[in-house]
Design a protein around this motif. Structure first.
Motif, PDB file in Angstrom:
ATOM      1  N   ASP A   1       5.686   3.611 -52.175  1.00 10.85           N
ATOM      2  CA  ASP A   1       4.803   2.598 -51.973  1.00 10.85           C
ATOM      3  C   ASP A   1       5.071   2.423 -50.456  1.00 10.85           C
ATOM      4  O   ASP A   1       5.717   2.339 -50.614  1.00 10.85           O
ATOM      5  N   GLY A   2       3.622   1.784 -49.882  1.00 17.23           N
ATOM      6  CA  GLY A   2       3.909   1.607 -48.780  1.00 17.23           C
ATOM      7  C   GLY A   2       2.982   1.815 -47.837  1.00 17.23           C
ATOM      8  O   GLY A   2       1.942   2.907 -48.123  1.00 17.23           O
ATOM      9  N   LEU A   3       3.005   2.244 -46.543  1.00 21.18           N
ATOM     10  CA  LEU A   3       2.374   1.964 -45.167  1.00 21.18           C
ATOM     11  C   LEU A   3       2.170   3.048 -44.101  1.00 21.18           C
ATOM     12  O   LEU A   3       3.770   3.877 -44.281  1.00 21.18           O
ATOM     13  N   TYR A   4       1.677   3.964 -44.010  1.00 19.74           N
ATOM     14  CA  TYR A   4       2.206   5.247 -43.120  1.00 19.74           C
ATOM     15  C   TYR A   4       0.442   5.452 -42.141  1.00 19.74           C
ATOM     16  O   TYR A   4      -0.159   4.679 -42.461  1.00 19.74           O
ATOM     17  N   ALA A   5       1.241   5.846 -41.106  1.00 20.95           N
ATOM     18  CA  ALA A   5       0.018   5.870 -40.154  1.00 20.95           C
ATOM     19  C   ALA A   5      -0.823   6.640 -40.259  1.00 20.95           C
ATOM     20  O   ALA A   5      -0.721   8.465 -40.491  1.00 20.95           O
ATOM     21  N   ALA A   6      -2.295   6.340 -40.358  1.00 20.97           N
ATOM     22  CA  ALA A   6      -2.980   8.125 -40.645  1.00 20.97           C
ATOM     23  C   ALA A   6      -3.414   8.342 -39.563  1.00 20.97           C
ATOM     24  O   ALA A   6      -3.676   9.054 -39.021  1.00 20.97           O
ATOM     25  N   ASP A   7      -3.198   8.102 -37.910  1.00 20.36           N
ATOM     26  CA  ASP A   7      -3.033   9.071 -36.651  1.00 20.36           C
ATOM     27  C   ASP A   7      -1.917   8.858 -36.032  1.00 20.36           C
ATOM     28  O   ASP A   7      -1.165   7.951 -36.434  1.00 20.36           O
ATOM     29  N   ASP A   8      -1.666   9.526 -35.525  1.00 18.37           N
ATOM     30  CA  ASP A   8      -0.444  10.010 -34.485  1.00 18.37           C
ATOM     31  C   ASP A   8      -0.340   8.464 -33.621  1.00 18.37           C
ATOM     32  O   ASP A   8      -1.274   8.374 -33.729  1.00 18.37           O
ATOM     33  N   ILE A   9       0.537   8.167 -33.512  1.00 19.37           N
ATOM     34  CA  ILE A   9       1.395   7.114 -32.610  1.00 19.37           C
ATOM     35  C   ILE A   9       2.291   7.026 -31.689  1.00 19.37           C
ATOM     36  O   ILE A   9       3.518   7.659 -31.790  1.00 19.37           O
ATOM     37  N   GLU A  10       1.912   6.625 -30.804  1.00 20.03           N
ATOM     38  CA  GLU A  10       2.624   6.565 -29.100  1.00 20.03           C
ATOM     39  C   GLU A  10       3.673   5.234 -29.490  1.00 20.03           C
ATOM     40  O   GLU A  10       3.608   4.787 -29.970  1.00 20.03           O
ATOM     41  N   ALA A  11       4.966   6.050 -28.672  1.00 22.41           N
ATOM     42  CA  ALA A  11       6.286   5.158 -28.614  1.00 22.41           C
ATOM     43  C   ALA A  11       5.917   3.702 -27.918  1.00 22.41           C
ATOM     44  O   ALA A  11       4.584   3.706 -27.278  1.00 22.41           O
ATOM     45  N   ASN A  12       5.946   2.763 -28.514  1.00 23.53           N
ATOM     46  CA  ASN A  12       6.026   0.970 -27.986  1.00 23.53           C
ATOM     47  C   ASN A  12       4.358   0.708 -27.973  1.00 23.53           C
ATOM     48  O   ASN A  12       3.739   0.036 -27.177  1.00 23.53           O
ATOM     49  N   THR A  13       3.790   1.121 -29.086  1.00 23.23           N
ATOM     50  CA  THR A  13       2.896   0.939 -29.482  1.00 23.23           C
ATOM     51  C   THR A  13       3.160  -0.121 -30.696  1.00 23.23           C
ATOM     52  O   THR A  13       3.672  -0.445 -31.321  1.00 23.23           O
ATOM     53  N   ILE A  14       1.575  -1.956 -30.356  1.00 25.29           N
ATOM     54  CA  ILE A  14       2.036  -2.741 -31.463  1.00 25.29           C
ATOM     55  C   ILE A  14       1.123  -2.188 -32.629  1.00 25.29           C
ATOM     56  O   ILE A  14      -0.597  -1.537 -32.304  1.00 25.29           O
ATOM     57  N   ILE A  15       1.056  -1.754 -33.540  1.00 26.98           N
ATOM     58  CA  ILE A  15       0.897  -1.209 -34.945  1.00 26.98           C
ATOM     59  C   ILE A  15       0.163  -2.896 -35.970  1.00 26.98           C
ATOM     60  O   ILE A  15      -1.220  -2.413 -36.309  1.00 26.98           O
TER      61      ILE A  15
END
Length: 85
Positions: free
Chosen positions: A5-19
């Motif tokens: 169980d957990g949350l994962y990135a649906a797309d690539d995310i750059e560093a220092n991005t508010i998720i």
């Protein structure tokens, strides 16, 4: 293999991005990592948020660093295991 169980990135995310922010944060617990956390909790003007510490690849679970409280609990547990019976 087991289900996670957990949350994962649906797309690539750059560093220092508010998720996500405190206002739109899902009701869940993030994984903890002592060696390679990819997120951190940050203070914003209007509350707290989770931001990427580094680039996150699509499909990678979001995880934050273990808190010092968790590390202290683990050390106490290890010390307790060596006691006499």
């Amino acid at each position: 293999m087991s289900n996670l169980d957990g949350l994962y990135a649906a797309d690539d995310i750059e560093a220092n991005t508010i998720i996500f922010t405190e206002k739109d944060m899902p009701d869940c617990e993030l994984h903890r990592s002592a060696t390679n956390p990819n997120c951190e909790v940050v203070q914003l003007d209007d509350g707290m948020a989770v931001a990427s510490r580094r680039a996150i690849s699509a499909g990678e679970f979001f995880c934050i660093a273990e808190s010092s409280d968790e590390e202290e609990e683990e050390e106490e547990d290890e010390e307790g295991e060596g006691g006499s019976a």
